[in-house]
Design a protein around this motif. Structure first.
Motif, PDB file in Angstrom:
ATOM      1  N   ILE A   1      -8.871  23.622 -48.111  1.00 44.01           N
ATOM      2  CA  ILE A   1      -7.846  24.653 -48.048  1.00 44.01           C
ATOM      3  C   ILE A   1      -6.497  23.987 -47.870  1.00 44.01           C
ATOM      4  CG2 ILE A   1      -6.997  26.614 -46.723  1.00 44.01           C
ATOM      5  CD1 ILE A   1     -10.324  26.697 -46.190  1.00 44.01           C
ATOM      6  N   VAL A   2      -5.691  24.093 -48.904  1.00 47.13           N
ATOM      7  CA  VAL A   2      -4.370  23.483 -48.875  1.00 47.13           C
ATOM      8  C   VAL A   2      -3.378  24.544 -48.445  1.00 47.13           C
ATOM      9  CG1 VAL A   2      -2.597  22.395 -50.260  1.00 47.13           C
ATOM     10  CG2 VAL A   2      -4.991  21.870 -50.682  1.00 47.13           C
ATOM     11  N   GLU A   3      -2.646  24.290 -47.346  1.00 44.95           N
ATOM     12  CA  GLU A   3      -1.759  25.323 -46.807  1.00 44.95           C
ATOM     13  C   GLU A   3      -0.492  24.675 -46.261  1.00 44.95           C
ATOM     14  OE1 GLU A   3      -4.563  26.956 -44.097  1.00 44.95           O
ATOM     15  OE2 GLU A   3      -4.513  25.229 -42.769  1.00 44.95           O
ATOM     16  N   PRO A   4       0.551  25.484 -46.044  1.00 47.83           N
ATOM     17  CA  PRO A   4       1.792  24.923 -45.504  1.00 47.83           C
ATOM     18  C   PRO A   4       1.559  24.313 -44.128  1.00 47.83           C
ATOM     19  CG  PRO A   4       2.135  27.161 -46.296  1.00 47.83           C
ATOM     20  CD  PRO A   4       0.673  26.900 -46.368  1.00 47.83           C
TER      21      PRO A   4
ATOM     22  N   VAL B  65      -5.866  21.097 -45.194  1.00 49.82           N
ATOM     23  CA  VAL B  65      -4.959  20.012 -45.536  1.00 49.82           C
ATOM     24  C   VAL B  65      -3.553  20.587 -45.657  1.00 49.82           C
ATOM     25  CG1 VAL B  65      -4.351  18.414 -47.365  1.00 49.82           C
ATOM     26  CG2 VAL B  65      -6.733  18.711 -46.752  1.00 49.82           C
ATOM     27  N   PRO B  66      -2.569  19.955 -45.026  1.00 53.15           N
ATOM     28  CA  PRO B  66      -1.204  20.433 -45.214  1.00 53.15           C
ATOM     29  C   PRO B  66      -0.734  20.076 -46.611  1.00 53.15           C
ATOM     30  CG  PRO B  66      -1.196  18.403 -43.965  1.00 53.15           C
ATOM     31  CD  PRO B  66      -2.633  18.757 -44.169  1.00 53.15           C
ATOM     32  N   PHE B  67       0.160  20.902 -47.164  1.00 51.79           N
ATOM     33  CA  PHE B  67       0.529  20.592 -48.543  1.00 51.79           C
ATOM     34  C   PHE B  67       1.918  19.966 -48.630  1.00 51.79           C
ATOM     35  CE2 PHE B  67       3.260  24.195 -49.389  1.00 51.79           C
ATOM     36  CZ  PHE B  67       3.828  23.936 -50.620  1.00 51.79           C
ATOM     37  N   GLY B  68       2.120  19.246 -49.723  1.00 51.01           N
ATOM     38  CA  GLY B  68       3.412  18.627 -49.928  1.00 51.01           C
ATOM     39  C   GLY B  68       3.587  17.297 -49.229  1.00 51.01           C
ATOM     40  N   LYS B  69       2.543  16.774 -48.607  1.00 53.83           N
ATOM     41  CA  LYS B  69       2.697  15.440 -48.045  1.00 53.83           C
ATOM     42  C   LYS B  69       1.405  14.643 -48.223  1.00 53.83           C
ATOM     43  CE  LYS B  69       1.419  15.369 -43.162  1.00 53.83           C
ATOM     44  NZ  LYS B  69       1.788  15.683 -41.800  1.00 53.83           N
ATOM     45  N   PRO B  70       1.553  13.337 -48.471  1.00 51.08           N
ATOM     46  CA  PRO B  70       0.354  12.548 -48.723  1.00 51.08           C
ATOM     47  C   PRO B  70      -0.524  12.470 -47.471  1.00 51.08           C
ATOM     48  CG  PRO B  70       2.313  11.161 -48.696  1.00 51.08           C
ATOM     49  CD  PRO B  70       2.788  12.553 -48.538  1.00 51.08           C
ATOM     50  N   VAL B  71      -1.808  12.655 -47.655  1.00 48.92           N
ATOM     51  CA  VAL B  71      -2.723  12.525 -46.529  1.00 48.92           C
ATOM     52  C   VAL B  71      -3.810  11.528 -46.894  1.00 48.92           C
ATOM     53  CG1 VAL B  71      -2.338  14.879 -45.763  1.00 48.92           C
ATOM     54  CG2 VAL B  71      -4.222  14.383 -47.315  1.00 48.92           C
ATOM     55  N   LEU B  72      -4.421  10.982 -45.868  1.00 47.01           N
ATOM     56  CA  LEU B  72      -5.468  10.006 -46.107  1.00 47.01           C
ATOM     57  C   LEU B  72      -6.703  10.401 -45.317  1.00 47.01           C
ATOM     58  CD1 LEU B  72      -5.157   6.278 -46.478  1.00 47.01           C
ATOM     59  CD2 LEU B  72      -6.669   7.040 -44.690  1.00 47.01           C
ATOM     60  N   ILE B  73      -7.846  10.325 -45.946  1.00 47.47           N
ATOM     61  CA  ILE B  73      -9.080  10.583 -45.216  1.00 47.47           C
ATOM     62  C   ILE B  73      -9.929   9.319 -45.227  1.00 47.47           C
ATOM     63  CG2 ILE B  73      -9.178  13.060 -45.699  1.00 47.47           C
ATOM     64  CD1 ILE B  73     -11.401  12.075 -47.833  1.00 47.47           C
TER      65      ILE B  73
ATOM     66  N   ALA C 100      -1.663  17.095 -52.060  1.00 47.92           N
ATOM     67  CA  ALA C 100      -1.772  18.379 -52.742  1.00 47.92           C
ATOM     68  C   ALA C 100      -0.381  18.963 -52.882  1.00 47.92           C
ATOM     69  CB  ALA C 100      -2.660  19.314 -51.944  1.00 47.92           C
ATOM     70  N   ASN C 101      -0.064  19.522 -54.046  1.00 46.85           N
ATOM     71  CA  ASN C 101       1.273  20.063 -54.237  1.00 46.85           C
ATOM     72  C   ASN C 101       1.277  21.568 -54.474  1.00 46.85           C
ATOM     73  OD1 ASN C 101       0.344  20.354 -56.783  1.00 46.85           O
ATOM     74  ND2 ASN C 101       1.605  18.732 -57.677  1.00 46.85           N
ATOM     75  N   LYS C 102       0.105  22.182 -54.377  1.00 48.75           N
ATOM     76  CA  LYS C 102       0.041  23.630 -54.579  1.00 48.75           C
ATOM     77  C   LYS C 102      -0.903  24.187 -53.533  1.00 48.75           C
ATOM     78  CE  LYS C 102      -1.040  23.808 -59.013  1.00 48.75           C
ATOM     79  NZ  LYS C 102      -1.490  24.244 -60.330  1.00 48.75           N
ATOM     80  N   PRO C 103      -0.469  25.174 -52.758  1.00 47.41           N
ATOM     81  CA  PRO C 103      -1.409  25.745 -51.804  1.00 47.41           C
ATOM     82  C   PRO C 103      -2.542  26.445 -52.543  1.00 47.41           C
ATOM     83  CG  PRO C 103       0.723  26.878 -51.735  1.00 47.41           C
ATOM     84  CD  PRO C 103       0.844  25.816 -52.758  1.00 47.41           C
ATOM     85  N   GLY C 104      -3.698  26.463 -51.922  1.00 50.03           N
ATOM     86  CA  GLY C 104      -4.827  27.121 -52.569  1.00 50.03           C
ATOM     87  C   GLY C 104      -6.138  26.721 -51.923  1.00 50.03           C
ATOM     88  N   VAL C 105      -7.193  27.344 -52.386  1.00 53.22           N
ATOM     89  CA  VAL C 105      -8.540  27.001 -51.906  1.00 53.22           C
ATOM     90  C   VAL C 105      -9.270  26.321 -53.047  1.00 53.22           C
ATOM     91  CG1 VAL C 105     -10.694  27.888 -50.982  1.00 53.22           C
ATOM     92  CG2 VAL C 105      -8.534  28.999 -50.397  1.00 53.22           C
ATOM     93  N   TYR C 106      -9.642  25.082 -52.839  1.00 51.39           N
ATOM     94  CA  TYR C 106     -10.243  24.318 -53.919  1.00 51.39           C
ATOM     95  C   TYR C 106     -11.669  23.924 -53.564  1.00 51.39           C
ATOM     96  CZ  TYR C 106      -5.368  23.970 -55.213  1.00 51.39           C
ATOM     97  OH  TYR C 106      -4.085  24.269 -55.530  1.00 51.39           O
ATOM     98  N   ASP C 107     -12.496  23.825 -54.615  1.00 53.48           N
ATOM     99  CA  ASP C 107     -13.887  23.431 -54.366  1.00 53.48           C
ATOM    100  C   ASP C 107     -13.974  21.937 -54.140  1.00 53.48           C
ATOM    101  OD1 ASP C 107     -15.788  25.900 -55.333  1.00 53.48           O
ATOM    102  OD2 ASP C 107     -13.857  25.854 -56.371  1.00 53.48           O
TER     103      ASP C 107
END
Ligand code: HEM
Ligand SMILES: [Cu+2]
Ligand SMILES: [Cu+2]
Lengths: 278, 604
Positions: A238-241, A170-178, A212-219
């Protein structure tokens, strides 16, 4: 005699308050870094939580203290008889109106947050126009379907769609929809770090948005009982730039268009990769 | 001053009250009895037995969470020889499903309605028996087919695998999981049988309370216990048919392929389901339309009983009798429009979620009012700390916690995070265990002398109370923290997930507390069986209480009263000047209330 019992009933609320007060410092509160939500909406949810916590803590301490004090008085009553009273209108009005007002305030206060969270007309427009992926829950894994680079997600699977299992980027810093759906039984898409949870219902497609507003690997876990393997629906988000995310998609495209012969087709965009597939 | 004493002196002996034949031989007297008191005692022993079963299942669940995949001591190798003593994830699913099922359907609901409802309703309203004694007997005997069905489901067919909520599609299609087969059908049948049992009970209680009250027993002179049981019976009568209908639909889905609850196009276990057209959300609405009121069915009778017991132990009238009645009615009627708060994440329309949120917030209010009234009842009382009192206070103290954690979940955005985590498990255990079961312990100790003519042992009772209270808080309070940290419920092995790995020690602490609490229950059983035979004999009114049942002999004979009970005033007249006593029974005609009387209650 009664004193010992009053202390006994005093001890437990004190222990409860102390352990709750200590909780944030010993890692007993929200998960991940500093217990901070990794989404802006999540941070608002946390604020609502702390507001309610403050109110309930005050009520808890107040009621338990009054209870223990009432016990104490009652136990040490030296009068011949207890007080004879059937009630007191004024008191009862007070303790109906005050909690009523507080509850009403809480009810109204959270409406905006809930609307932003779940009302379709409050969803961020960009995210709605271009959904990130389709998430399909099934016993006992998470499947993800992204549209090909440069294309939009279609309700029906397309030949050039990209697939992964148990790993969502998931790219971070922008709203996404699934688009959330289930192939078999009910599951629930639970991202504790982002405070997101939505059941996946067989037969329905439910849009879920988050930012997501913080990059990272989340469960990513399943929160609705879905059979014996419920506990092992283990996936990561996985939240990344944005650039890393695009690079990931490109890489994925290459992997999936690899025909098994010779060098991996190096395609610049989706349409060419489609051609390569043929 | 003419005082109508409960002693038969000067009163007409009753000849007209024998509405049905007295006891015959042993079988008709103790097994197929139509006497409400015997039926109540049958319910009592059956539910206590089931409490052992449900408790053992809970301990097995806790064992797995503390020592995942390790063989259980003693029973492990014997139960799971095939798996090398391990609890398999399928078996774990069955364990928590059956734990919840047994505790709800075979312990809490029947001990409240079946035991206390049966025993107390006729005695407290001054009737000689229930309106329909034979129906009453039948309602007890319908427990056994239910027990048999539940037993079949977990022993002979792998064990139901869908939780006590039985959500489709998992519960609806046999191929969905190893436990979704015959076991689930038996489970549904079992629920239907207990449903019939409760239904017969509730019809009986409503009819009895409406029609068979003693002369002078107006509605606003009913003891709070009766109000609690009465409102519960009404709730049952309205909510239960919905669950029963839903249950039949699910059975039809399973056996005749009707597809009420599953949509088309499913692929389960790599096999496509051939039919469809249903909707899993429908089940959730039907289920919670019953099961939300059901949590009040499991609480209102205790609220009533605790009101009466506290008032007696404090020697003070209940603070605000009428507000207590009205708040109970408010809880019951609002109880029907809050079921959706179990479904905030379910995918139902979020706007509906908002309406359910507001109604749920509203229902917190009458609960708060009741809490304040109980505290005010203690205030200025003259309290004796016996076992009954201690358990009542535990009820109050833990009800406050359960009520407050409810506010978090009424707040929809917050509930999204907490739903289906251990926070919920903490919440309903504070209500069901913390409030209801402590109330039950108090009730057993309080009415035991009436039931068996002997007092229970105070030392044993207090030890049992202390250990249970410590164990309960040690087990259930940390669940809030597990929920905060995002541990989902119904996980056989949460430690698989990185963010939950560190929770093992906390879970082990909780398991040790649960073992302590389980062990403490042995004392309860010793106390009951010892006191039944060797406890000191009790007179008619060992607690100096005011309600009608204490005017009957202990234990009351067949037909209950040896005089015609007449009621002259409300139920909790303590702290009055009445000769050398401080209480006035409902059968006593006169009192001189002290001059400083402050009252908002017109029933005096
Ligand atoms: C010795 C006391 C008890 C212990 C140690 C205990 C423990 C547990 C545990 C560990 C679970 C969680 C299962 C899971 O979701 O993973 C659970 C669930 C549950 N318990 Fe208890 N419990 C006890 C008493 C009771 C009582 C008295 C009731 C009364 C109604 C009750 C009702 C439930 C219900 C409704 C569930 C939900 C099960 C589900 O997830 O569907 N429990 N209990
Ligand atoms: Cu699951
Ligand atoms: Cu509920």
């Amino acid at each position: 005699m009664g004193k010992g019992w009053c202390l006994f009933f005093l001890f437990w609320p004190v222990a409860a308050v102390v352990s709750c007060a200590a909780a944030p410092f010993i890692g007993w509160s929200f998960p991940y870094d500093n217990a901070q939500a990794a989404s802006n909406l999540g941070i608002r949810i946390d604020h609502l939580f702390y507001l309610i916590l403050a109110i309930t803590a005050a009520v808890f301490i107040g009621t338990q203290a009054v209870l223990v004090y009432a016990l104490w008085r009652s136990a040490n009553n030296r009068d011949e008889r207890a007080q004879h009273t059937h009630g007191n209108h004024k008191l009862e009005l007070i303790w109906s109106i005050i909690p009523g007002a507080i509850l009403l305030f809480l009810a109204l206060y959270q409406m905006n947050l809930w609307a932003d969270f779940r009302f379709k007309n409050h969803y961020p427009e960009a995210a709605v126009k271009d959904p990130l992926a389709e998430v399909t829950a099934r016993q006992f894994e998470w499947r993800f379907r992204y549209p090909a680079i440069g294309k939009q997600l279609q309700p029906k699977p397309q030949p050039d769609d990209l697939y992964t299992v148990n790993e969502l980027h998931v790219p971070f810093g922008k709203p996404v929809l699934i688009q959330l759906r289930s192939d078999d039984v009910q599951h629930s898409f639970f991202l504790p770090a982002l405070r997101i949870k939505q059941d996946a219902l067989p037969g329905l497609q439910i849009p879920v948005w988050f930012e997501a507003n913080k990059p990272g690997v989340y469960d990513l876990v399943c929160a609705e009982l879905c059979g014996w393997g419920h506990y092992k629906m283990k996936a990561h988000v996985i939240v990344e730039p944005e650039e890393e995310y695009q690079a990931y998609l490109k890489n994925l495209t290459q992997q999936q268009s690899y025909d098994g012969l010779g060098q991996i087709a190096a395609n610049e965009n989706g349409s060419e990769s489609e051609a390569a597939e043929k | 001053m003419s005082v109508l004493n409960p002693s038969p002196t000067g009163l007409q002996p009753i000849t007209t009250h024998q509405s049905h034949e007295g006891p015959g031989n042993f079988i008709t007297k103790y097994i197929f009895s139509t006497d409400h008191k015997i039926i109540a005692i049958q319910f009592l022993f059956t539910t206590l037995l089931m409490m052992i079963v449900g408790g053992a299942l809970a301990l097995a669940v806790r064992w797995q969470l503390a020592f995942p995949w390790e063989s259980m001591p003693i029973v492990g190798p014997w139960l799971f020889a095939a798996e090398g003593g391990q609890i398999s994830p399928e078996f774990y699913t069955m364990l928590f499903t059956m734990h919840a099922t047994v505790m709800i359907f075979l312990v809490i609901i029947p001990i409240l309605a079946g035991t206390f409802g049966n025993y107390l309703i006729p005695l407290m309203i001054g009737a000689d028996d229930m309106a329909f004694p034979k129906l009453n007997m039948l309602s007890y005997w319908f427990m056994w087919p239910a027990i048999a069905c539940f037993g079949m489901s977990f022993k002979y067919a792998g064990g139901p695998a869908a939780g006590w909520t039985s959500y489709p599609v998992l519960a609806d299609l046999a191929q969905a999981a190893p436990g979704s087969g015959t076991a689930q059908t038996f489970w549904l049948l079992g629920v239907t049988f207990v449903g019939f049992s409760s239904m017969m009970g509730s019809i009986n209680y409503m009819t009895t309370i409406i029609n068979m009250r003693a002369p002078g027993m107006t509605f606003f002179r009913l003891p709070m216990t009766i109000w609690g049981l009465f409102i519960t019976a009404i709730l049952q009568a309205f909510a239960l048919p919905v669950l029963t209908a839903g249950g039949f639909m699910q059975v039809a889905d399973r056996l005749f392929g009707t597809c009420f609850f599953y949509p088309s196009g499913l692929v389960i276990n790599n096999a496509a389901a051939t039919v469809g057209g249903g909707q899993p959300l429908l089940w959730q609405h039907l289920f919670w339309f019953y099961s939300h009121p059901a949590v009040y069915i499991m609480l209102l009778p205790i609220m009533g009983m605790v009101s009466d017991m506290l008032s007696c132990m404090c020697r003070k009238p209940l603070f605000g009798y009428k507000p207590m009645v009205f708040s109970m009615s408010a809880i019951a009627s609002l109880g029907f429009i809050v079921w959706g708060h179990h479904m905030f994440t379910s995918g139902m329309n979020p706007a509906v979620g908002m309406a359910f949120m507001v109604s749920t917030m509203m229902i917190a209010l009458p609960s708060a009012i009741k809490t304040f009234n109980w505290t005010a009842t203690i205030w200025g009382g003259k309290l004796e700390f016996n076992t009954v009192t201690l358990n009542c206070i535990a009820f109050l103290s833990m009800f406050i916690v359960g009520g407050l954690s409810g506010i978090f979940m009424a707040a929809v955005p917050v509930d999204v995070y907490f739903h289906d985590t251990y926070f919920i498990v903490a919440h309903f255990h504070y209500i069901l265990f913390g409030a209801t079961l402590f109330g039950v312990f108090a009730g057993i100790q309080f009415w035991f002398p009436k039931m068996f003519g002997r007092m229970m042992n105070e030392k044993l009772g207090k030890t049992h109370f202390v250990l249970t209270f410590i164990g309960a808080n040690g087990t259930f309070f940390p669940m809030h923290f597990l929920g905060m940290q995002g541990m989902p419920r119904r996980y056989a092995d949460p430690y698989l997930h990185g963010y939950l790995e560190h929770l093992l020690p906390m879970n082990q602490f909780m398991t040790l507390s649960a073992i302590l609490m389980g062990a403490a229950q042995i004392l309860l059983f010793i106390n009951i069986f010892y006191s039944m035979f060797f406890g000191p004999k009790a007179g008619r009114n060992p607690w100096n209480a005011t309600t009608l049942e204490w005017a009957a002999p202990s234990p009351p004979p067949h037909g209950n009263f040896d005089f015609v009970p007449m009621v002259y005033h409300g139920p909790n007249e303590y702290a009055v000047v009445n000769g050398d006593k401080d209480f006035l029974m409902q059968t006593e005609q006169e009192c001189q209330p002290p001059r400083n009387i402050t009252t908002s209650d017109t029933s005096v």
